[in-house]
Enzyme design. Structure first.
Site, short mmCIF file in Angstrom:
data_model
loop_
_atom_site.label_atom_id
_atom_site.label_comp_id
_atom_site.label_asym_id
_atom_site.label_seq_id
_atom_site.Cartn_x
_atom_site.Cartn_y
_atom_site.Cartn_z
N ARG A 109 -86.29 24.50 -64.19
CA ARG A 109 -85.39 25.51 -63.61
C ARG A 109 -86.11 26.82 -63.28
O ARG A 109 -85.50 27.89 -63.24
CB ARG A 109 -84.20 25.78 -64.54
CG ARG A 109 -83.31 24.57 -64.74
CD ARG A 109 -82.02 24.94 -65.45
NE ARG A 109 -81.16 23.77 -65.56
CZ ARG A 109 -81.16 22.94 -66.61
NH1 ARG A 109 -81.98 23.17 -67.64
NH2 ARG A 109 -80.35 21.92 -66.65
N LYS A 138 -89.02 32.37 -49.65
CA LYS A 138 -88.35 31.19 -49.10
C LYS A 138 -89.21 29.96 -49.38
O LYS A 138 -90.39 29.92 -49.01
CB LYS A 138 -88.16 31.34 -47.59
CG LYS A 138 -86.95 32.11 -47.17
CD LYS A 138 -86.79 31.98 -45.66
CE LYS A 138 -85.57 32.70 -45.15
NZ LYS A 138 -85.43 32.52 -43.68
N GLU A 174 -96.57 34.39 -35.04
CA GLU A 174 -95.79 35.11 -36.05
C GLU A 174 -96.21 36.58 -36.15
O GLU A 174 -95.39 37.44 -36.46
CB GLU A 174 -95.92 34.43 -37.41
CG GLU A 174 -95.34 33.02 -37.48
CD GLU A 174 -93.83 32.99 -37.61
OE1 GLU A 174 -93.20 34.08 -37.60
OE2 GLU A 174 -93.27 31.89 -37.73
N LYS A 233 -92.57 42.32 -43.07
CA LYS A 233 -91.72 41.30 -43.70
C LYS A 233 -91.22 41.77 -45.06
O LYS A 233 -90.05 41.57 -45.41
CB LYS A 233 -92.46 39.98 -43.84
CG LYS A 233 -91.57 38.90 -44.43
CD LYS A 233 -92.08 37.51 -44.21
CE LYS A 233 -91.03 36.49 -44.65
NZ LYS A 233 -91.48 35.09 -44.43
N GLU A 273 -81.16 36.64 -47.31
CA GLU A 273 -80.82 36.39 -45.90
C GLU A 273 -79.31 36.38 -45.67
O GLU A 273 -78.75 35.48 -45.04
CB GLU A 273 -81.44 35.07 -45.41
CG GLU A 273 -81.53 35.00 -43.89
CD GLU A 273 -82.28 33.79 -43.39
OE1 GLU A 273 -83.22 33.98 -42.61
OE2 GLU A 273 -81.95 32.66 -43.79
N ARG A 299 -82.20 40.08 -42.61
CA ARG A 299 -83.39 39.23 -42.76
C ARG A 299 -83.40 38.13 -41.70
O ARG A 299 -84.46 37.60 -41.35
CB ARG A 299 -83.44 38.61 -44.16
CG ARG A 299 -84.70 37.78 -44.38
CD ARG A 299 -84.94 37.38 -45.82
NE ARG A 299 -86.13 36.57 -45.97
CZ ARG A 299 -86.65 36.20 -47.13
NH1 ARG A 299 -86.10 36.59 -48.27
NH2 ARG A 299 -87.74 35.46 -47.18
N ASN A 320 -86.08 35.42 -37.95
CA ASN A 320 -85.99 34.12 -37.29
C ASN A 320 -86.03 34.23 -35.76
O ASN A 320 -85.68 33.27 -35.07
CB ASN A 320 -84.72 33.39 -37.72
CG ASN A 320 -84.82 32.89 -39.15
OD1 ASN A 320 -85.81 32.30 -39.53
ND2 ASN A 320 -83.79 33.16 -39.93
N HIS A 360 -86.98 31.27 -33.69
CA HIS A 360 -87.00 30.08 -34.52
C HIS A 360 -85.86 29.10 -34.23
O HIS A 360 -86.00 27.90 -34.52
CB HIS A 360 -86.99 30.48 -36.00
CG HIS A 360 -88.30 31.00 -36.49
ND1 HIS A 360 -88.90 32.12 -35.94
CD2 HIS A 360 -89.13 30.57 -37.47
CE1 HIS A 360 -90.05 32.35 -36.57
NE2 HIS A 360 -90.20 31.43 -37.49
N HIS A 382 -87.44 25.64 -34.03
CA HIS A 382 -87.11 24.58 -34.98
C HIS A 382 -86.50 23.37 -34.27
O HIS A 382 -86.76 22.22 -34.66
CB HIS A 382 -86.14 25.11 -36.03
CG HIS A 382 -86.78 25.97 -37.07
ND1 HIS A 382 -86.06 26.69 -37.99
CD2 HIS A 382 -88.08 26.22 -37.35
CE1 HIS A 382 -86.89 27.36 -38.79
NE2 HIS A 382 -88.11 27.09 -38.40
N HIS A 439 -95.83 24.39 -35.90
CA HIS A 439 -94.76 25.38 -36.05
C HIS A 439 -94.97 26.61 -35.19
O HIS A 439 -94.05 27.05 -34.48
CB HIS A 439 -94.63 25.77 -37.53
CG HIS A 439 -93.63 26.86 -37.77
ND1 HIS A 439 -92.28 26.67 -37.61
CD2 HIS A 439 -93.79 28.16 -38.15
CE1 HIS A 439 -91.64 27.80 -37.89
NE2 HIS A 439 -92.53 28.72 -38.21
#
Length: 376
Positions: free
Chosen positions: A126, A148, A190, A231, A241, A245, A249, A252, A256, A271
């Site tokens: 955990r 992330k 990026e 960032k 997010e 935030r 993206n 993206h 994606h 990517h």
């Protein structure tokens, strides 16, 4: 020049989860002492078959010299590694190595390894601490920062994961000297993105200095550090997010979707290439909607093209799919709410904003025009 002179520290002030991003050439040489200073007794180093032979031995030796018990987990390279099967493999290896909550998982590699190892660290016991040692430009300026973590599903990219902040990020910019040119270009997408979001001056700086970034001059360290500052500032404002935030993206949603259509086959599209096309599409879509001056969209495309990046759907090897396939892929985007697409659009360079509830008909009309243009 010494490591101390090169070192740039970018703090990420998140209270109890605060950490530093260290940027500079030669940091791998002091990684053992820096990681050992976190107080762990053992570390599981997760890497891939490309990066491992280059740097794993040195990192393992440096950690063991500091008294840490180490284990090495080596995975296949490529986006396909961000899978349930790989997650199971890493989790089992970490447990078998008796890594405790106070110990460390160390991600040595690009974004795939960072995302996967970070997710394993988030769920084993955990939550186990972890360190990012990113080895690509893309991971140094983006995926290693912000917490992330995750894997891909057959339904789309990064749909299974968790927010789990690292304890330290070591961005050794000298490691990029051995990066293939294609990966360097992909990571640069990026970097440019941060200027396009909300810093027109940084984008102009990139236009003037991108060749120095690629060549490994001091511009590279500054680009990585400035990207991390940008960032980190957003992450501190919106760690999970729920608000702005999502601006990170930019490009993206399109990118994606293209990755999904190409089945995450890095031989066709990596990517950063998907992001580059997505950035150009986001600005052209903004211009299509009358939100952004066409000249700004042209400037974005011109700069990405100069840096060797694709900007058009026609540049996707093997094709980009049909409009229906693109829309279906976008429908699984994490920013979808109530079935409506949310895009990151722009009123100009450095003036991006979150645009919820964009009508599907407008997206379809734009994609029809883009695909039609690619066929002429």
């Amino acid at each position: 020049m010494t490591d101390r002179q090169r070192l740039i520290t970018v703090p990420v002030p998140l209270g109890e989860r605060a950490y530093d991003i260290l940027v500079g050439r030669g940091l791998i040489g002091s990684a053992g002492a820096r990681i050992a200073a976190l107080g762990a007794r053992a570390a599981a180093i997760v890497t891939d078959e490309h990066v491992g032979p280059l740097y794993a031995s040195a990192l393992t030796g440096a950690l063991e010299a500091q008294g840490l018990r180490t284990t090495l987990v080596v995975l296949p390279p490529g986006e396909a590694t961000k899978s349930y099967a790989s997650l199971e493999r890493v989790c089992d290896a970490v447990l078998e190595a008796r890594i405790e909550r106070g110990d460390l998982v160390v991600a040595l590699g690009g974004g795939v390894i960072g995302d996967l190892a970070g997710f394993a660290a988030a769920v084993v016991r955990r939550g186990v601490r972890f360190v990012q040692v990113p080895t690509t430009l893309l991971s140094q300026v983006d995926s290693s920062v912000g917490g992330k973590t995750g894997i891909n599903s057959r339904h789309g990219k990064n749909l299974v994961g968790a927010f789990h902040q690292p304890s330290l990020v070591l961005a050794d910019t000298a490691l990029l000297d051995t990066l293939p040119a294609r990966e360097m270009r992909a990571g640069y997408a990026e970097v440019a993105k941060y200027g396009l979001i909300d810093d027109a001056r940084f984008f102009a700086w990139c236009e003037a200095n991108w060749q120095g970034i690629f060549a490994g001059g001091p511009e590279r360290d500054e680009a990585v550090a400035q990207s991390c500052r940008a960032k980190a500032a957003v992450v501190v404002r919106d760690e999970h997010e729920t608000g702005d935030r999502a601006l990170l993206n930019l490009g993206h949603t399109f990118g994606h979707a293209l990755e999904k259509i190409t089945a995450y086959d890095s031989a066709r599209l990596v990517h950063g290439e998907g992001v580059a096309i997505g950035l150009a599409l986001a600005f052209r879509f903004s211009a299509f909607l009358g939100l952004c001056p066409p000249g700004d969209a042209e400037r974005v495309e011109a700069h990405l093209t100069a840096a060797g990046l694709p900007t058009r759907l026609s540049q996707v090897p093997g094709g980009c799919g049909t409009v229906d396939e693109l829309l279906a892929a976008m429908a699984q985007d994490k920013k979808v709410k109530g079935g409506a697409l949310t895009f990151i659009l722009a009123r100009g360079i450095g003036r991006s904003f979150i645009a919820p509830g964009i009508e599907a008909g407008k997206v379809r009309a734009f994609l029809d025009s883009e695909i039609g243009t690619s066929r002429t």
